[in-house]
Design an enzyme around this catalytic site. Structure first.
Site, PDB file in Angstrom:
ATOM      1  N   GLU A 290     -72.237   8.700 -30.193  1.00 19.68           N
ATOM      2  CA  GLU A 290     -72.323   8.756 -31.659  1.00 19.68           C
ATOM      3  C   GLU A 290     -71.297   7.861 -32.347  1.00 19.68           C
ATOM      4  O   GLU A 290     -70.399   8.353 -33.019  1.00 19.68           O
ATOM      5  CB  GLU A 290     -72.219  10.209 -32.146  1.00 19.68           C
ATOM      6  CG  GLU A 290     -71.089  10.987 -31.504  1.00 19.68           C
ATOM      7  CD  GLU A 290     -71.059  12.455 -31.875  1.00 19.68           C
ATOM      8  OE1 GLU A 290     -72.101  13.001 -32.234  1.00 19.68           O
ATOM      9  OE2 GLU A 290     -69.968  13.028 -31.803  1.00 19.68           O
ATOM     10  N   ARG A 330     -57.540   3.398 -46.269  1.00 24.51           N
ATOM     11  CA  ARG A 330     -57.157   3.264 -44.862  1.00 24.51           C
ATOM     12  C   ARG A 330     -55.799   2.583 -44.667  1.00 24.51           C
ATOM     13  O   ARG A 330     -55.078   2.890 -43.723  1.00 24.51           O
ATOM     14  CB  ARG A 330     -58.246   2.529 -44.071  1.00 24.51           C
ATOM     15  CG  ARG A 330     -59.585   3.260 -44.043  1.00 24.51           C
ATOM     16  CD  ARG A 330     -60.555   2.682 -43.018  1.00 24.51           C
ATOM     17  NE  ARG A 330     -60.141   2.970 -41.667  1.00 24.51           N
ATOM     18  CZ  ARG A 330     -59.546   2.105 -40.859  1.00 24.51           C
ATOM     19  NH1 ARG A 330     -59.318   0.879 -41.269  1.00 24.51           N
ATOM     20  NH2 ARG A 330     -59.187   2.458 -39.652  1.00 24.51           N
ATOM     21  N   TYR A 334     -53.574   5.060 -42.667  1.00 20.63           N
ATOM     22  CA  TYR A 334     -53.463   4.783 -41.229  1.00 20.63           C
ATOM     23  C   TYR A 334     -52.677   3.511 -40.929  1.00 20.63           C
ATOM     24  O   TYR A 334     -52.715   3.025 -39.788  1.00 20.63           O
ATOM     25  CB  TYR A 334     -54.855   4.592 -40.599  1.00 20.63           C
ATOM     26  CG  TYR A 334     -55.894   5.620 -40.944  1.00 20.63           C
ATOM     27  CD1 TYR A 334     -55.674   6.974 -40.747  1.00 20.63           C
ATOM     28  CD2 TYR A 334     -57.128   5.221 -41.457  1.00 20.63           C
ATOM     29  CE1 TYR A 334     -56.654   7.903 -41.052  1.00 20.63           C
ATOM     30  CE2 TYR A 334     -58.115   6.148 -41.761  1.00 20.63           C
ATOM     31  CZ  TYR A 334     -57.874   7.484 -41.561  1.00 20.63           C
ATOM     32  OH  TYR A 334     -58.847   8.396 -41.853  1.00 20.63           O
ATOM     33  N   CYS A 361     -51.279   3.977 -59.588  1.00 27.95           N
ATOM     34  CA  CYS A 361     -49.869   4.295 -59.799  1.00 27.95           C
ATOM     35  C   CYS A 361     -49.236   4.952 -58.579  1.00 27.95           C
ATOM     36  O   CYS A 361     -48.883   6.145 -58.612  1.00 27.95           O
ATOM     37  CB  CYS A 361     -49.758   5.230 -60.995  1.00 27.95           C
ATOM     38  SG  CYS A 361     -49.311   4.347 -62.458  1.00 27.95           S
TER      39      CYS A 361
HETATM   40  C1  LIG Z   1     -67.279  14.065 -33.620  1.00 32.18           C
HETATM   41  C2  LIG Z   1     -67.248  12.656 -34.050  1.00 32.18           C
HETATM   42  N1  LIG Z   1     -68.212  11.839 -33.643  1.00 32.18           N
HETATM   43  C3  LIG Z   1     -68.253  10.544 -34.025  1.00 32.18           C
HETATM   44  C4  LIG Z   1     -67.273  10.021 -34.835  1.00 32.18           C
HETATM   45  C5  LIG Z   1     -67.385   8.583 -35.198  1.00 32.18           C
HETATM   46  O1  LIG Z   1     -66.275   7.874 -34.933  1.00 32.18           O
HETATM   47  P1  LIG Z   1     -66.277   6.299 -35.027  1.00 32.18           P
HETATM   48  O2  LIG Z   1     -66.686   5.939 -36.404  1.00 32.18           O
HETATM   49  O3  LIG Z   1     -64.900   5.918 -34.728  1.00 32.18           O
HETATM   50  O4  LIG Z   1     -67.262   5.809 -34.028  1.00 32.18           O
HETATM   51  C6  LIG Z   1     -66.222  10.826 -35.269  1.00 32.18           C
HETATM   52  C7  LIG Z   1     -65.115  10.294 -36.065  1.00 32.18           C
HETATM   53  O5  LIG Z   1     -64.084   9.982 -35.495  1.00 32.18           O
HETATM   54  C8  LIG Z   1     -66.222  12.187 -34.871  1.00 32.18           C
HETATM   55  O6  LIG Z   1     -65.259  13.009 -35.280  1.00 32.18           O
HETATM   56  N1  LIG Z   2     -61.563   7.934 -41.216  1.00 36.15           N
HETATM   57  C1  LIG Z   2     -61.061   7.342 -40.016  1.00 36.15           C
HETATM   58  C2  LIG Z   2     -61.924   7.654 -38.815  1.00 36.15           C
HETATM   59  C3  LIG Z   2     -61.959   9.106 -38.451  1.00 36.15           C
HETATM   60  C4  LIG Z   2     -63.329   9.584 -38.458  1.00 36.15           C
HETATM   61  C5  LIG Z   2     -63.547  11.034 -38.340  1.00 36.15           C
HETATM   62  N2  LIG Z   2     -63.217  11.685 -37.114  1.00 36.15           N
HETATM   63  C6  LIG Z   2     -60.842   5.856 -40.174  1.00 36.15           C
HETATM   64  O1  LIG Z   2     -61.006   5.313 -41.208  1.00 36.15           O
HETATM   65  O2  LIG Z   2     -60.461   5.181 -39.285  1.00 36.15           O
END
Ligand SMILES: Cc1ncc(COP(=O)(O)O)c(C=O)c1O
Ligand SMILES: N[C@@H](CCCC[NH3+])C(=O)O
Length: 436
Positions: A290, A330, A334, A361
């Site tokens: 996925e 992001r 991150y 801000c």
């Molecule tokens: C359970 C699960 N599956 C799939 C993803 C998709 O992750 P990515 O977009 O890094 O492939 C995430 C996000 O990290 C997730 O939490």
């Molecule tokens: N939101 C994160 C990824 C985590 C997805 C959810 N488990 C990113 O921008 O890198």
């Protein structure tokens, strides 16, 4: 500077995305603007189809739609015969509105609300990735209410540390996601599911983290999951018929990033599971993957208009744009790194060290921490690359900024997919009620 998609090029003194001139998009739709290359998205979805769905028997790739969710992406995804991962009733509602087959929706989440479970089951979503004991009770309750069967995979923590930043690691032992394998906790969950009248246990789910470049992390996780399958059979007499190997496939944001090939990861996953099952004389289980970012990440380019430019002697040049952490969280969250160009100066020397800031801000409101660019001026158009995943989907209205529009490009044409928010949208949820 590297454009991470073959569907965009710098040529004729501009940036072209699917053969559409970025400067024309700016004139037509304004900025900030999320541009998504449908060419790139279709190419990636086709990789999932040809290199996984069509290559093996009894597999299903899912697009993790939290990375980018809107009607159009669900419509395109469904054309490829693959499924989706949804993490809320909101995402499910958009997918259903787009005509997505509910039986190919896999419902994830560490705290699915009773109302969300009710909504999903009422709308024929029948695949749940079960995360906790409370959820087992709720799913049984609502499946009984509608007299339906729910097919469950159980999310188990592999205790593997992987992912681009601590906040996007999910498979280590101290996580809010899934059942721990310690003290047989996940076995108790599976037994409870087996004993539930309206839930059918199908298998186990693994997601180690996001923006992963480490093949060994996937390899170790799958070896662990094969051992879980043995343990489930040996302890409970229950067969694991489905293994969902999760997503997390890293993409290149800058030239420092070295992503793994999709097929390198998936063939390791398939081989390890096959070897493990062969050893027991078992038939191969159904295997799911996925990825989210892999599908949409490099499809996105955000276009901004440059406003103020400040030189801090001996420090750096700050270039502020008309968006910020509201459309790109992001960088702040991150410490993410990005590449980009000034579109109207695409052929000029990149001789200035610039920090691209937003208009919010907050000092943390940085769009790109450090990038070499031609000297910027107000009115320039800055294009930030690789913004297709977790940008629009994580956007906010902080400082009451309307969310930008999303435009798709394909084969020389563009179309509006999500309209720009207006000030009326910002007050849409306000009510003027007296105290009662
Ligand atoms: C359970 C699960 N599956 C799939 C993803 C998709 O992750 P990515 O977009 O890094 O492939 C995430 C996000 O990290 C997730 O939490
Ligand atoms: N939101 C994160 C990824 C985590 C997805 C959810 N488990 C990113 O921008 O890198």
């Amino acid at each position: 500077m590297v454009l991470q998609t073959q569907f965009a090029q710098i040529r004729d003194r501009s940036l072209y995305i699917d053969d559409v001139d970025a400067m024309d998009l700016v004139k037509k739709y304004g900025t900030p603007l999320y541009v998504m290359s449908e060419g790139h998205i279709r190419h990636q979805l086709n990789e999932l189809k040809t290199k996984f769905l069509d290559k093996y028997d009894h597999v299903l790739p899912l697009f993790a739609s939290k990375s980018f969710s809107c009607l159009e992406i669900y419509r395109i995804t469904s054309e490829f015969g693959i499924g989706i991962d949804c993490v809320s009733a909101g995402e499910i509602s958009i997918a259903l509105k787009a005509g997505f087959d509910p039986h190919k929706i896999y419902f994830h989440g560490n705290n699915k609300l009773p109302s969300e479970i009710d909504y999903a089951i009422a709308h024929d979503v029948d695949h749940f990735v079960i995360d906790n004991f409370y959820e087992i009770e709720l799913v049984e309750k609502y499946a009984k209410k509608y007299d339906k069967t729910i097919y469950a995979t159980v999310r188990v923590v592999p205790e593997i540390k992987a992912g681009g930043h601590g906040y996007i690691q999910t498979g280590h032992k101290d996580t809010k996601f899934g059942f721990s394998a310690r003290n047989g906790i996940y076995l108790k969950a599976i037994q409870q599911i087996v004993d539930s009248a309206h839930i059918e246990f199908e298998g186990i789910h693994c997601h180690i983290g996001s923006q992963v470049f480490d093949l060994y992390a996937y390899i170790s996780a799958m070896h662990r999951f094969v051992r879980f399958a043995y343990e489930i059979y040996d302890q409970l007499g229950v067969m694991v018929k489905v293994i969902n190997a999760g997503g997390g496939y890293g993409i290149a944001y800058t030239k420092k990033d070295e992503p793994l090939e999709f097929e390198t990861i998936t063939s390791e996953i398939m081989n390890i599971i096959k070897d493990g099952y062969d050893k027991r004389g078992w038939d191969m289980p159904m295997v799911l993957v996925e990825p989210g970012r892999y599908v949409v990440g490099n499809a996105g380019i955000t276009l901004y208009t440059v406003g103020s430019v400040k030189d801090i002697p001996d420090v750096r040049t700050y270039m502020s744009v008309d968006g910020g952490m509201t459309d790109n969280i992001r960088t702040a969250l991150y410490d993410a790194q990005y590449d980009g160009i000034i579109v109207n100066k695409a052929y000029e020397r990149r001789d200035t060290k610039v920090t691209v800031a937003g208009k919010i801000c907050e000092s943390a409101d940085i769009v790109v921490k450090e990038i070499m660019l031609p000297y910027p001026e107000p009115g320039d158009i800055f294009a930030q690359f690789s913004t297709g995943a977790y940008h629009y989907s994580m956007s906010s209205n902080y400082n009451q900024l309307p969310k930008p529009a999303v435009v798709f490009t394909y084969q020389g044409k563009s179309k509006l997919v999500i309209r720009r928010q207006t000030f009326d949208d910002l007050i849409a949820f306000d009510v003027q009620e007296d105290y009662q």
